[in-house]
Enzyme design. Structure first.
Site, PDB file in Angstrom:
ATOM      1  N   GLY B 361      48.132 -31.228 -35.191  1.00  0.00           N
ATOM      2  CA  GLY B 361      49.088 -31.813 -36.039  1.00  0.00           C
ATOM      3  C   GLY B 361      49.697 -30.457 -36.896  1.00  0.00           C
ATOM      4  O   GLY B 361      48.950 -29.531 -37.044  1.00  0.00           O
ATOM      5  N   GLY B 364      49.609 -30.134 -43.512  1.00  0.00           N
ATOM      6  CA  GLY B 364      49.926 -31.149 -44.248  1.00  0.00           C
ATOM      7  C   GLY B 364      50.125 -32.435 -43.509  1.00  0.00           C
ATOM      8  O   GLY B 364      50.303 -33.472 -44.187  1.00  0.00           O
ATOM      9  N   GLY B 366      47.219 -34.007 -42.813  1.00  0.00           N
ATOM     10  CA  GLY B 366      46.054 -34.736 -43.183  1.00  0.00           C
ATOM     11  C   GLY B 366      44.910 -34.512 -42.473  1.00  0.00           C
ATOM     12  O   GLY B 366      43.820 -35.065 -42.530  1.00  0.00           O
ATOM     13  N   LYS B 367      44.770 -33.785 -41.669  1.00  0.00           N
ATOM     14  CA  LYS B 367      43.558 -33.172 -40.729  1.00  0.00           C
ATOM     15  C   LYS B 367      42.523 -32.899 -41.685  1.00  0.00           C
ATOM     16  O   LYS B 367      41.327 -33.497 -41.349  1.00  0.00           O
ATOM     17  CB  LYS B 367      44.022 -32.122 -39.683  1.00  0.00           C
ATOM     18  CG  LYS B 367      45.080 -32.171 -38.852  1.00  0.00           C
ATOM     19  CD  LYS B 367      45.474 -31.086 -38.155  1.00  0.00           C
ATOM     20  CE  LYS B 367      45.902 -29.963 -39.342  1.00  0.00           C
ATOM     21  NZ  LYS B 367      46.769 -28.861 -38.926  1.00  0.00           N
ATOM     22  N   GLU B 491      39.519 -25.307 -38.268  1.00  0.00           N
ATOM     23  CA  GLU B 491      40.280 -24.116 -37.761  1.00  0.00           C
ATOM     24  C   GLU B 491      39.317 -22.833 -38.014  1.00  0.00           C
ATOM     25  O   GLU B 491      39.752 -21.973 -38.495  1.00  0.00           O
ATOM     26  CB  GLU B 491      41.547 -23.692 -38.600  1.00  0.00           C
ATOM     27  CG  GLU B 491      42.412 -25.054 -38.604  1.00  0.00           C
ATOM     28  CD  GLU B 491      43.723 -24.628 -39.066  1.00  0.00           C
ATOM     29  OE1 GLU B 491      44.011 -23.545 -39.370  1.00  0.00           O
ATOM     30  OE2 GLU B 491      44.609 -25.551 -38.581  1.00  0.00           O
TER      31      GLU B 491
END
Lengths: 584, 569
Positions: B361, B364, B366-367, B491
């Site tokens: 996504g 921002g 929301g991940k 990440e």
């Protein structure tokens, strides 16, 4: 604690420290006023014991009483005035010194900042200045009146009997030597303790900063134990300091006690031999305390001067650093048209570390040029030279055919936009961030337009406060991509002709990087763009690629021509392709 | 009253060093008593109306002086001891509290503020106690001195009572000034330091944008504010000096104007007048000490308020159940807002055990918040998270978090040795072989063994003596040693250059083997290995399924994929 550590810093000459004071623009008028009032204050201080002594001698006539009370009251009044004047003089001096030092820091040549820790430079302006300059004004206002007091008081006592003066003065060298020795011993002990305390406090601070990690690793229990241990160690280290402090004050008090007692014995002996009368004895007694206090004070001030020197040494270093000449009008105006940027046999080294050797290339106006190479090949150095943060050691860089060193610096820098890996933005509102350094009135419409071009408008519009949304220091809750877009919008508003990009997308994830990349190309289409990059895919579409290796130019041309002609470039492209494969 | 209760709370549970406090009190009382005794002795020495000085009194004077020196030194020592013991107690209490606080508290306060809660604030707390003790002795000294005054001469002593209201007035003004000036001072210097920190680090930007002039003006305004508050606090200090002097004048005037008349009338001897003057100066000195003590208490007020606010926060809570076995984790209609800004709205999904789930996504979306909720760093505002079919809140936080490991893009290391970092948070002994094995799997073996000291090499604060890639490999090795059942990756390779990324990715692959993994992915390639991909946008789930399904149905995932392809040319 910091000041003590700094004392080990060698190599600050008195001359540089005087320079700091000189360039701090001390408010001389206020200092002079405070000085004058302080003289008056000391004059009153000399009169008080004699008149009090006559009261204590039982001469309670109205005139003696009036005199004494007059002296006391005037002393209180003078003290009030003096306090206000001193506060004004020293605070103003500190403020001016800060203004000037920070002003200097804004002008110092950038190369100065390579070798200096920013945190240290910061405390030069904050804590060092407030201690150093405050003490300096204090010494200027205090020292001479105090010496005056010592002189007058000794003379008055000398009038009673010369032996009394000898009794007081004899202790001065003893005390001085004594405080030097004691001072040295305790200084050593304290330095060790301070270091220990610093280490322990640092330990606690690191853990607090990493609390989320502690929670993630459910290490609360053992950190609790660690914390307890550290806190106890800290208490013990502090206690050592208390002990050393108590011991050193005990030593000083013991010598004070001996002195006071010997003086009394001396006085009593003289009194019994009828060398002095009772009133003189009382006056001497009253003087002796104030006088010995003042003398120790003067001795301590000598030590304080050393501390001032230590405190101002960083400021001295900053003042000694070479400046950039911002306003000096270069004799060459910025060329209006044909602003090709050219490197002409440019050589440069940082100290004795060579960074660029005989590099020549041209960036025609309106074209996009990429500089590529491995780490340490001189890519970023080229940009630094172009922005005139450093001067080439050999060769020259030209803009529109004119040596850039000959153009006025501030106008020259206004021709460039600089976007780097770690985007830089100041705290404040979004509006302030976007108009920073634009240097003209900008309408909200213009700002929003810039935000739209760079793709940050959505974010701004979503915020309830819009352009007035506050930004925390170093971007705060904004993501790297968002900050980078804000920076691009700012540079768009500044409208410089040449855009310098130093790996602006390397800290972003691939997807955001693409977005920012696209934003750059749409925002600055038609401008001259010089970009440093390690992403070779980006270089496919540029007009020219410059390949550097160990500070030397090893190839220039288009992607395809370099693939054919430059072995290093071919290797780099191949290596990157392999990595991408491996990732998959 | 409420404030007092608050402050008492700070010391609740802190073991007060009663014996040292008692010794301190005794020594201070002795010191004060000696001081009072010396008044009479001094007076007899400086009573110029007598003809000679009594040798015996001189000896007593000397003894008194010597004892005073001893008492003062003991007072300094015990004062420090009490200060340190109480400070350490309060510090430990704050520290323990920090360990129990929920993570959301750390969002409301900056890290630097929290650091000062532990480093400087406990000192202010112990000030309260030491100042309290010195208040007791001061009151004792004042009362004794007044008693003496009345003993010498009632009429004259009555006049001296005038000193009390004056002192109270001066003290009241001082507390207000000192409170106000310390408040303003803290604010102004926070501003100065904040400005300097930010701008010293960004000098290059200022140069590049040519905003030296702008910054000059800004800094002038900030330094000017600092100047005004400096002036204010200096004047407050000066005010005390002046007040002491004024009180001295007052006691002199009372003694000699009223006393002088009595001497003239013959109702008072000169010697008594001198002793009287000595006592009345002493009273004014002690009273001014008292209001200085008030001042320092008031100055410590701000810090104590913050400490008590911290201590009043609710602890992190969880159930008592231990996590056992492996279950699916289910998010059920989870919503979450961060400081009133909605971050997740009505998220429902299942994270199957033994499988890899990738979340993709935009920034921002929301991940990361999903991972934070899974770690139970925050609680969902609405909906719940299930472990199997039980609410995760039923499980103890400790056993829950022990079942997870997280590797994020900037997982920090702590100062200490490499070994300490690799075994961080483990409560079992780990053999060197196991550590080396983990290091090998995490591609960290080579650089660990090449570093002088090996496993015992020191890691600097924040791990700065290792490169970004090495830090990440160490973080992965740490996760491997931890042997979690669930793995959260945020990440984990995004900050690395291509070569490091390669090494870290292979290490991660080994770590993920056979573990339930939730990963936030930034490259399309990484999602291909996932069993399930969740696409998030703006706090919602907009797509869920296998990579193949999503490639057919989800527009965002399709662009994500196209970009990924382009990347890998």
């Amino acid at each position: 604690m910091k000041i003590k550590k700094r004392e080990r810093n060698p190599e600050v000459r008195w001359k540089s420290v005087f320079q700091v004071v000189k360039r701090s623009h001390i408010p001389w008028l206020w200092v002079a006023l405070a000085f004058a009032v302080n003289l008056v204050q000391n004059e009153l201080l000399i009169r008080i014991p004699t008149s009090t002594a006559s009261l204590l001698g039982g001469s309670l006539e109205a005139s003696a009483m009036r005199d004494t009370i007059f002296y006391y009251v005037s002393y209180a009044v003078v003290l009030t005035v003096w306090n206000l004047l001193f506060a004004q003089a020293s605070c103003l001096a500190v403020k001016r010194a800060r203004d000037n030092l920070w002003g200097k820091m804004l002008r110092v040549h950038m190369s100065f900042y390579d070798g200096n820790d920013p945190a240290e430079l910061m405390s030069a302006v904050t804590s060092d200045i407030s201690y150093g300059i405050d003490q300096t004004t204090y010494l200027m206002i205090y020292l001479i009146p105090e010496l005056y007091y010592v002189y007058r008081a000794t003379r008055t006592i000398g009038n009673y009997h010369w032996l009394l003066v000898v009794g007081i003065v004899a202790f001065v060298p003893i005390k001085y030597v004594y405080s030097l020795i004691v001072g040295k011993i305790f200084y050593k002990a304290e330095a060790g303790i301070y270091e220990e305390i610093g280490g322990l406090t640092g330990y606690l601070a690191e853990r607090v900063r990493n609390l989320p990690l502690i929670k993630t690793f459910t290490n609360e229990k053992s950190e609790r134990e660690n914390g307890r241990r550290t806190v106890n160690k800290l208490a013990r280290a502090n206690m050592k300091e208390v002990k050393v402090g108590a011991a050193s004050s005990a030593m000083i008090q013991v010598i004070d006690f001996i002195q006071q007692f010997l003086l009394i014995v001396l006085g009593v002996v003289l009194l019994q031999q009828k060398k002095i009368n009772m009133t003189q004895w009382v006056a001497f007694f009253l003087f002796s305390q104030e006088l010995t206090n003042t003398m120790s004070h003067v001795v301590n001030e000598w030590l304080a001067i050393k501390m001032v020197k230590a405190a101002l040494c960083r400021a001295a270093k900053i003042y000694d650093a070479p400046e950039e000449d911002l306003e000096a009008p270069g004799d060459e105006p910025i060329p209006e048209t044909g602003r090709d940027v050219a490197f002409d046999s440019v050589t440069f080294s940082y100290g004795d570390k060579p960074a660029l050797r005989d590099v020549s290339f041209t960036v025609p106006e309106g074209q996009t040029v990429a500089i590529v190479g491995l780490c340490g090949s001189g890519k970023t150095t080229s940009l630094n030279l172009l922005e005139r943060f450093y001067r080439p050691d050999g060769g020259q860089i030209t803009l529109g055919g004119v040596d850039i060193g000959r153009m006025p610096l501030d106008a020259y820098r206004r021709c460039f936009s600089y976007v780097q890996q770690r985007p830089e933005i100041f705290s404040g509102t979004v509006r302030e961030a976007l108009t920073y350094g634009v240097g003209r009135e900008v309408t909200d419409g213009e700002i929003l337009e810039a935000a739209r071009v760079t793709g940050i408008a959505d974010y701004i519009e979503k915020q309830p406060q819009g352009l007035d949304t506050p930004i925390a220091p170093s971007g705060g809750s904004l993501s790297g991509g968002q900050v980078q877009r804000l920076v691009l919008a700012r540079e768009f508003l500044r409208g410089a002709d040449v855009l310098l990009l130093d790996e602006p997308t390397s800290a972003l994830d691939a997807q955001t990087a693409r977005g920012v990349q696209d934003a750059v190309l749409t925002t600055f289409s038609g401008k001259t763009i010089i970009m440093v990059t390690h992403d070779l895919n980006l270089t496919r579409s540029v007009d020219k690629i410059v390949v550097l290796e160990d500070g030397e130019l090893v190839g220039q041309g288009t992607y395809d021509s370099l693939m054919a002609a430059c072995p290093l470039f071919g290797e780099m492209v191949a290596a990157q392709a392999r990595e991408r494969e491996a990732e998959a | 009253m409420k404030a007092i209760k608050r402050y008492v709370n700070i010391f609740r549970g802190v073991r007060l060093p009663w014996i040292s406090m008692l010794v301190l009190l005794t020594v201070s009382v002795i010191e004060v008593t000696l001081g009072l005794a010396s008044v009479e002795l001094t007076a007899s020495i400086i009573d110029a109306s007598q003809n000679a000085i009594d040798g015996q009194r001189l000896v007593r004077y000397a003894v008194n002086l010597a004892l005073t020196v001893a008492a003062t030194v003991l007072e300094t020592y015990y004062g420090g001891l009490v200060d340190q013991k109480i400070g350490a107690g309060v510090r430990v209490k704050i520290w323990d509290k920090l360990m129990r606080l929920p993570l959301c508290y750390y969002d409301t306060e900056s890290a630097n503020d929290l650091v000062s809660r532990v480093t400087s604030d406990p000192g202010s707390a112990s000030t309260y106690i030491t100042v309290g003790i010195s208040c007791i002795t001061t009151v004792y000294a004042t009362v004794t001195a007044f008693t003496q005054l009345f003993k010498f001469h009632t009429g004259l002593a009555t006049w001296s009572l005038l000193i009390i209201p004056c002192t109270v007035g001066i003290g009241a003004i001082y507390s207000i000034l000192s409170y106000h000036s310390s408040l303003l001072g803290t604010r102004a210097s926070a501003k100065t330091v904040g400005y300097m920190t930010e701008h010293v680090h960004n000098l290059r930007l200022i140069r590049a944008l040519g905003t030296e002039g702008v910054e000059k003006d800004k800094s002038r305004a900030i330094f000017k504010r600092q100047y005004w508050t400096d002036l204010y606090s200096q004047s407050t200090v000066g005010y005390i000096a002046i007040s002491i002097q004024a009180l001295g004048c007052l006691s002199l005037a009372i003694s000699f104007v009223a006393g002088g008349r009595m001497v003239a009338e013959g109702t008072l001897s000169v010697g008594t007048l001198i002793v009287f003057y000595g006592f009345s100066s002493m009273v004014s000195i002690h009273l001014s000490n008292l209001f200085m003590a008030f001042g320092s208490i008031v100055g410590a007020n701000g810090a104590l308020k913050k400490v008590s606010q911290l201590l009043e926060q609710a602890d992190e809570t969880g159930g008592g159940q231990a996590v056992d076995g492996e279950e699916d984790i289910v998010l059920e209609n989870v919503s979450f807002a961060y400081k009133d800004v909605p971050v997740l709205s009505d998220i429902s999904c299942r994270l199957p055990r033994g499988k890899v789930t990738a979340i993709v996504g935009t920034n921002g979306a929301g991940k990361s918040t999903v991972l934070k909720l899974l770690e139970r760093m925050y609680k969902p505002d609405d909906g719940r998270i299930l472990f199997g079919d039980r609410d995760v809140e039923d499980y103890s936080l400790e056993s829950w978090r022990r079942a997870l490991a997280i590797v994020a893009q900037d997982t920090p290391l702590m100062s200490g040795t490499v070994r300490e970092n690799l075994t961080y948070g483990l409560d079992r002994e780990v053999s060197d072989e196991e550590l080396y094995e983990a290091a090998r799997l995490a591609n960290a073996y080579d650089f660990i063994t090449e570093t002088p000291g090996g496993l015992d090499a020191e890691v600097g604060p924040g791990g700065t003596n290792f490169s970004g890639g090495q830090r990440q490999c160490l973080a992965i090795a740490r996760a491997i040693v931890r042997a979690p059942r669930y793995l959260l990756l945020d990440e984990a390779t995004s900050n690395l250059d291509a070569k490091c990324e390669d090494e870290v990715s292979t290490a991660l692959d080994r770590l993920m083997e056979g573990r339930t993994t939730v990963m936030i992915a930034h490259s399309f390639r990484a999602t291909l290995a996932a069993d399930q991909v969740i696409v998030m946008d703006n706090g919602h789930i907009v797509g869920m399924g296998t990579p193949e399904e999503l490639l057919r149905t989800n527009a965002y995932y399709q662009t994500f994929a196209r970009r990924g392809e382009k990347e890998a040319v």
